[in-house]
Design a protein around this motif. Structure first.
Motif, short mmCIF file in Angstrom:
data_model
loop_
_atom_site.label_atom_id
_atom_site.label_comp_id
_atom_site.label_asym_id
_atom_site.label_seq_id
_atom_site.Cartn_x
_atom_site.Cartn_y
_atom_site.Cartn_z
N ALA A 292 0.85 -1.18 0.04
CA ALA A 292 0.03 -0.08 0.00
C ALA A 292 0.80 1.34 0.04
CB ALA A 292 -1.03 0.04 1.23
N LEU A 293 1.78 1.29 0.91
CA LEU A 293 2.86 2.59 0.79
C LEU A 293 3.46 2.39 -0.23
CD1 LEU A 293 4.32 4.71 2.29
CD2 LEU A 293 5.82 3.04 3.34
N ALA A 294 3.98 1.51 -1.15
CA ALA A 294 4.85 1.64 -2.16
C ALA A 294 3.67 2.23 -3.45
CB ALA A 294 5.10 0.22 -2.92
N GLY A 295 2.53 1.85 -3.41
CA GLY A 295 1.49 2.44 -4.21
C GLY A 295 1.40 3.77 -4.23
N LEU A 296 1.16 4.35 -2.99
CA LEU A 296 1.04 5.72 -2.50
C LEU A 296 2.22 6.68 -2.88
CD1 LEU A 296 -0.66 5.57 1.14
CD2 LEU A 296 -1.93 6.03 -1.21
N LEU A 297 3.43 6.02 -2.57
CA LEU A 297 4.56 6.64 -3.17
C LEU A 297 4.65 6.84 -4.58
CD1 LEU A 297 7.20 5.48 -0.44
CD2 LEU A 297 6.11 7.49 -0.56
#
Length: 166
Positions: free
Chosen positions: A21-26
């Motif tokens: 999820a964090l990778a997608g947001l970044l």
């Protein structure tokens, strides 16, 4: 999944989901500023290293959940994944040290580089410990490396996004 990995399954499930999820947001945050990022000498390499570190965390924790996998295979997979991420990080470190526009002292440049290198080194150490048969320590170091990777990627991505506005 090996017997030694069983107690780590909840940790790995949580880390895979949170890190993905964090990778997608970044990636979304960086894509909004992609023009400014690409016009910099160092930011593309730093952004790529940040994403590579998150992908490393996803790969290592995800592979730990694979059923029927022997520990030696997991150790090799983690080692190879860390080596791939290390290539991105080394490229970012070179870009930082070769940047004439934002030169700093050797200490400042080393500090900029250390945040990205620390989780990679931890993954490499954890993988080697696992392959050497020091399983509990290897798994603990890989768990710590995952937390370091997430923290490092957040810090490095934040730096990239702040630098875009300078």
């Amino acid at each position: 999944m090996s017997e030694a990995l069983e107690p780590w399954s909840e940790f790995n499930v949580a880390m895979v989901g949170a890190t993905a999820a964090l990778a997608g947001l970044l990636i979304v945050a960086m894509s909004v500023n992609i023009g400014a990022i690409m016009s910099s000498k160092t930011l593309p390499a730093r952004a790529a290293a940040s994403i590579a570190t998150l992908v490393l965390a996803i790969v290592v924790t995800g592979l730990a959940l694979a059923p029927g996998q022997p520990l030696w295979a997991y150790g090799i997979e983690a080692l190879v994944a860390a080596a791939v991420a290390a290539a991105f990080e080394v490229h970012a470190v070179r870009a930082i040290f070769q940047d004439d526009q934002h030169r700093g002292t050797a200490r400042e440049l080393a500090a900029k580089s250390a945040a990205g290198l620390l989780p990679i080194v931890a993954y490499l150490v954890g993988s080697v410990l696992l392959l050497a048969g020091v399983v509990p320590a290897g798994l603990m170091v890989l768990g710590i490396a995952t937390i370091l990777a997430i923290a490092s990627a957040i810090v490095l991505a934040w730096v990239v996004l702040v630098e875009v506005l300078r």
